[in-house]
Design a protein around this motif. Structure first.
Motif, PDB file in Angstrom:
ATOM      1  N   GLU A 170       0.812  -1.215   0.000  1.00  0.00           N
ATOM      2  CA  GLU A 170       0.000   0.000   0.000  1.00  0.00           C
ATOM      3  C   GLU A 170       0.854   1.278   0.000  1.00  0.00           C
ATOM      4  OE1 GLU A 170      -2.945   0.958   3.375  1.00  0.00           O
ATOM      5  OE2 GLU A 170      -3.107  -1.187   2.901  1.00  0.00           O
ATOM      6  N   VAL A 171       1.900   1.291   0.838  1.00  0.00           N
ATOM      7  CA  VAL A 171       2.712   2.511   0.980  1.00  0.00           C
ATOM      8  C   VAL A 171       3.811   2.546  -0.086  1.00  0.00           C
ATOM      9  CG1 VAL A 171       4.228   3.835   2.509  1.00  0.00           C
ATOM     10  CG2 VAL A 171       2.255   2.613   3.455  1.00  0.00           C
ATOM     11  N   GLY A 172       4.570   1.469  -0.211  1.00  0.00           N
ATOM     12  CA  GLY A 172       5.588   1.390  -1.260  1.00  0.00           C
ATOM     13  C   GLY A 172       6.918   2.038  -0.906  1.00  0.00           C
ATOM     14  N   LEU A 173       7.073   2.558   0.281  1.00  0.00           N
ATOM     15  CA  LEU A 173       8.363   3.083   0.776  1.00  0.00           C
ATOM     16  C   LEU A 173       8.568   2.547   2.189  1.00  0.00           C
ATOM     17  CD1 LEU A 173       8.735   6.930   0.121  1.00  0.00           C
ATOM     18  CD2 LEU A 173       9.870   5.060  -1.095  1.00  0.00           C
ATOM     19  N   ILE A 269      18.364   6.969 -15.738  1.00  0.00           N
ATOM     20  CA  ILE A 269      17.024   7.397 -15.334  1.00  0.00           C
ATOM     21  C   ILE A 269      17.128   8.770 -14.669  1.00  0.00           C
ATOM     22  CG2 ILE A 269      14.971   6.821 -13.959  1.00  0.00           C
ATOM     23  CD1 ILE A 269      15.977   3.864 -13.971  1.00  0.00           C
ATOM     24  N   TYR A 270      16.466   9.757 -15.273  1.00  0.00           N
ATOM     25  CA  TYR A 270      16.389  11.089 -14.657  1.00  0.00           C
ATOM     26  C   TYR A 270      15.159  11.126 -13.766  1.00  0.00           C
ATOM     27  CZ  TYR A 270      19.969  13.430 -17.446  1.00  0.00           C
ATOM     28  OH  TYR A 270      21.159  13.832 -17.985  1.00  0.00           O
ATOM     29  N   ILE A 271      15.326  11.578 -12.532  1.00  0.00           N
ATOM     30  CA  ILE A 271      14.166  11.697 -11.647  1.00  0.00           C
ATOM     31  C   ILE A 271      14.091  13.118 -11.119  1.00  0.00           C
ATOM     32  CG2 ILE A 271      12.936  10.755  -9.661  1.00  0.00           C
ATOM     33  CD1 ILE A 271      14.642   8.295  -9.790  1.00  0.00           C
ATOM     34  N   LYS A 272      12.937  13.735 -11.282  1.00  0.00           N
ATOM     35  CA  LYS A 272      12.748  15.093 -10.775  1.00  0.00           C
ATOM     36  C   LYS A 272      12.526  15.025  -9.261  1.00  0.00           C
ATOM     37  CE  LYS A 272      10.432  19.346 -11.636  1.00  0.00           C
ATOM     38  NZ  LYS A 272       9.310  20.040 -12.211  1.00  0.00           N
ATOM     39  N   LEU A 273      13.306  15.792  -8.512  1.00  0.00           N
ATOM     40  CA  LEU A 273      13.187  15.771  -7.054  1.00  0.00           C
ATOM     41  C   LEU A 273      11.922  16.490  -6.600  1.00  0.00           C
ATOM     42  CD1 LEU A 273      16.862  16.473  -5.927  1.00  0.00           C
ATOM     43  CD2 LEU A 273      15.502  14.451  -5.346  1.00  0.00           C
ATOM     44  N   PRO A 274      11.139  15.860  -5.719  1.00  0.00           N
ATOM     45  CA  PRO A 274       9.970  16.553  -5.174  1.00  0.00           C
ATOM     46  C   PRO A 274      10.410  17.541  -4.089  1.00  0.00           C
ATOM     47  CG  PRO A 274      10.169  14.388  -4.171  1.00  0.00           C
ATOM     48  CD  PRO A 274      11.311  14.516  -5.163  1.00  0.00           C
ATOM     49  N   GLU A 275       9.520  18.437  -3.684  1.00  0.00           N
ATOM     50  CA  GLU A 275       9.796  19.293  -2.530  1.00  0.00           C
ATOM     51  C   GLU A 275       9.942  18.388  -1.298  1.00  0.00           C
ATOM     52  OE1 GLU A 275      10.383  22.536  -2.358  1.00  0.00           O
ATOM     53  OE2 GLU A 275      10.250  22.523  -4.554  1.00  0.00           O
ATOM     54  N   PRO A 276      10.970  18.615  -0.475  1.00  0.00           N
ATOM     55  CA  PRO A 276      11.168  17.733   0.681  1.00  0.00           C
ATOM     56  C   PRO A 276      10.218  18.040   1.837  1.00  0.00           C
ATOM     57  CG  PRO A 276      12.921  19.351   0.553  1.00  0.00           C
ATOM     58  CD  PRO A 276      12.033  19.600  -0.625  1.00  0.00           C
ATOM     59  N   GLU A 277       8.942  17.918   1.561  1.00  0.00           N
ATOM     60  CA  GLU A 277       7.920  18.200   2.591  1.00  0.00           C
ATOM     61  C   GLU A 277       6.923  17.061   2.627  1.00  0.00           C
ATOM     62  OE1 GLU A 277       6.192  21.689   1.056  1.00  0.00           O
ATOM     63  OE2 GLU A 277       7.967  22.911   1.525  1.00  0.00           O
ATOM     64  N   GLY A 278       6.365  16.778   3.818  1.00  0.00           N
ATOM     65  CA  GLY A 278       5.407  15.684   3.939  1.00  0.00           C
ATOM     66  C   GLY A 278       6.051  14.396   3.446  1.00  0.00           C
ATOM     67  N   ILE A 279       5.300  13.603   2.694  1.00  0.00           N
ATOM     68  CA  ILE A 279       5.832  12.347   2.161  1.00  0.00           C
ATOM     69  C   ILE A 279       6.939  12.628   1.137  1.00  0.00           C
ATOM     70  CG2 ILE A 279       4.024  12.188   0.388  1.00  0.00           C
ATOM     71  CD1 ILE A 279       5.375   9.114   2.164  1.00  0.00           C
ATOM     72  N   GLY A 280       6.937  13.863   0.572  1.00  0.00           N
ATOM     73  CA  GLY A 280       7.985  14.267  -0.374  1.00  0.00           C
ATOM     74  C   GLY A 280       9.380  14.155   0.222  1.00  0.00           C
ATOM     75  N   LEU A 281       9.499  14.343   1.537  1.00  0.00           N
ATOM     76  CA  LEU A 281      10.805  14.228   2.188  1.00  0.00           C
ATOM     77  C   LEU A 281      11.347  12.802   2.056  1.00  0.00           C
ATOM     78  CD1 LEU A 281      13.067  15.451   4.029  1.00  0.00           C
ATOM     79  CD2 LEU A 281      11.725  14.630   5.976  1.00  0.00           C
ATOM     80  N   ALA A 282      10.449  11.807   2.235  1.00  0.00           N
ATOM     81  CA  ALA A 282      10.868  10.400   2.137  1.00  0.00           C
ATOM     82  C   ALA A 282      11.283  10.068   0.703  1.00  0.00           C
ATOM     83  CB  ALA A 282       9.741   9.484   2.591  1.00  0.00           C
ATOM     84  N   LEU A 283      10.502  10.557  -0.273  1.00  0.00           N
ATOM     85  CA  LEU A 283      10.850  10.310  -1.682  1.00  0.00           C
ATOM     86  C   LEU A 283      12.193  10.952  -2.016  1.00  0.00           C
ATOM     87  CD1 LEU A 283       7.347  10.871  -3.242  1.00  0.00           C
ATOM     88  CD2 LEU A 283       8.747   8.834  -3.594  1.00  0.00           C
ATOM     89  N   TYR A 284      12.358  12.206  -1.590  1.00  0.00           N
ATOM     90  CA  TYR A 284      13.591  12.956  -1.815  1.00  0.00           C
ATOM     91  C   TYR A 284      14.795  12.171  -1.282  1.00  0.00           C
ATOM     92  CZ  TYR A 284      16.757  17.010  -1.601  1.00  0.00           C
ATOM     93  OH  TYR A 284      17.811  17.866  -1.748  1.00  0.00           O
ATOM     94  N   ASN A 285      14.643  11.661  -0.049  1.00  0.00           N
ATOM     95  CA  ASN A 285      15.695  10.894   0.614  1.00  0.00           C
ATOM     96  C   ASN A 285      16.080   9.648  -0.198  1.00  0.00           C
ATOM     97  OD1 ASN A 285      15.930   8.305   2.443  1.00  0.00           O
ATOM     98  ND2 ASN A 285      16.811   9.944   3.677  1.00  0.00           N
ATOM     99  N   ARG A 286      15.071   8.911  -0.717  1.00  0.00           N
ATOM    100  CA  ARG A 286      15.365   7.687  -1.474  1.00  0.00           C
ATOM    101  C   ARG A 286      15.976   8.030  -2.844  1.00  0.00           C
ATOM    102  NH1 ARG A 286      13.079   7.245   2.860  1.00  0.00           N
ATOM    103  NH2 ARG A 286      12.060   5.344   3.593  1.00  0.00           N
TER     104      ARG A 286
END
Ligand code: TXA
Ligand code: MG
Length: 298
Positions: A170-173, A269-286
């Protein structure tokens, strides 16, 4: 060894009671589980994953009662956080009072990371076993965490006897990992339980998001075979048929996309960094770790 994918829960319990290791679904990512009280089972986890011996494991429990039985110190703040966020993707690091949990799990630290997963299958299996389950993510060390049974099979086929198929996570991270110091919460690994959510309970400190300081983060992490480049702001990647772009990364699908692009023969693979806020912080970190801190600014 033949690796079977099935939903035979009683077989999983039987194997775990025999000291074998089994991949199990959780709501965050699939875990490679073994009896947390059996050092031989723990050794099998490290071998199957090629995990560096200095990277401690999370112990999965059915609640704080089980945590206390393990001889861990449970401060009042931990109690309140568990009440709010368990079952769920919050891992809390607690001090050891004795050696019920072996060095094999804590890797020489005087603390143990614990979590009650929000997965009926995993919780049912822990209850039927009657012991807690140590479980790192069920990938080969260094590669993206598995969010479905097929990802586990791709990495661990021939290395483990059984994968329990619980569909897509469900979460995937991976879970948020925190440690507590007095009235302060320190986030060592961001996840779906965000700093904003935790700050209702205490002051929150986030480990520097651009530096690989937290335990376990010294090692290569979340990396597909293709080279990953993280991009901040607008960018114009070079034209190349083997270059793939993730414009709008999101938690549930990030790892599946990385694995799919590898299968398609991606070089980069180019990945656009999300804003490091909310769940975006976890995505940014990975993402910055998948990119080995290779970030393009524009
Ligand atoms: O969502 C998750 O947390 C998944 C599922 C299976 O529960 N598990 C997971 O485990 O991601 P793993 O082993 O891939 O990551 C555990 C992280 C590592 O960064 C490790 O260094 C840290 O937790 N950790 C474990 N015990 C620790 C301790 N005593 N002190 C500090 N960090 C610890
Ligand atoms: Mg992992």
């Amino acid at each position: 060894m033949t690796t079977t994918i099935s939903n035979n829960i009683s077989r999983a319990v039987e194997l775990l009671k025999l000291g074998e290791i089994v991949a199990l679904p959780t709501e965050t990512v699939y875990g490679l589980a073994g009896n947390a009280l059996n050092p031989e089972a723990i050794a099998k986890i490290f071998t199957a994953k090629n995990r560096p011996q200095d990277n401690p494991l999370i112990v999965h429990v059915t609640g704080m009662d089980m945590v206390r039985e393990l001889g861990l110190e449970v401060p009042e703040l931990a109690e309140r956080l568990a009440k709010r966020f368990w079952a769920g993707s919050l891992t809390i690091i607690l001090r050891k009072n004795n050696n019920t949990i072996s060095e094999a799990i804590s890797c020489g630290l005087d603390s143990v990371a614990v979590r009650m997963p929000n997965s009926p299958i995993m919780l049912d299996i822990i209850r039927q076993c009657g012991f807690p389950l140590a479980a790192p993510s069920a990938n080969l060390s260094g590669s993206p965490s598995p969010t479905c049974a097929e990802h586990v099979y791709a990495d661990l086929n021939g290395r483990i006897p059984l994968i329990i198929d619980g569909g897509n996570c469900e979460v995937g991270l991976e879970s948020t990992v925190i440690s507590l110091a007095g009235d302060t919460i320190r986030i060592l690994r961001p996840g779906a339980v965000t700093p904003e959510m935790l700050s209702e309970f205490a002051e929150v400190i986030i480990d520097d998001k651009d530096s690989p300081l937290s335990p376990g983060t010294r090692h290569k992490h979340y990396c597909p075979k293709a080279q990953v480049i993280a991009c901040r702001g607008g960018y114009q990647p070079p034209a190349n048929p083997n270059l793939y772009i993730i414009d709008n990364p999101e938690a549930h699908t990030l790892y599946a996309q990385l694995r799919k692009f590898d299968e398609m023969g991606a070089e980069c693979i180019y990945i656009k960094l999300p804003e490091p806020e909310g769940i975006g912080l976890a995505l940014y970190n990975r993402i910055i770790r998948a990119a080995n801190f290779n970030i393009i600014e524009s």
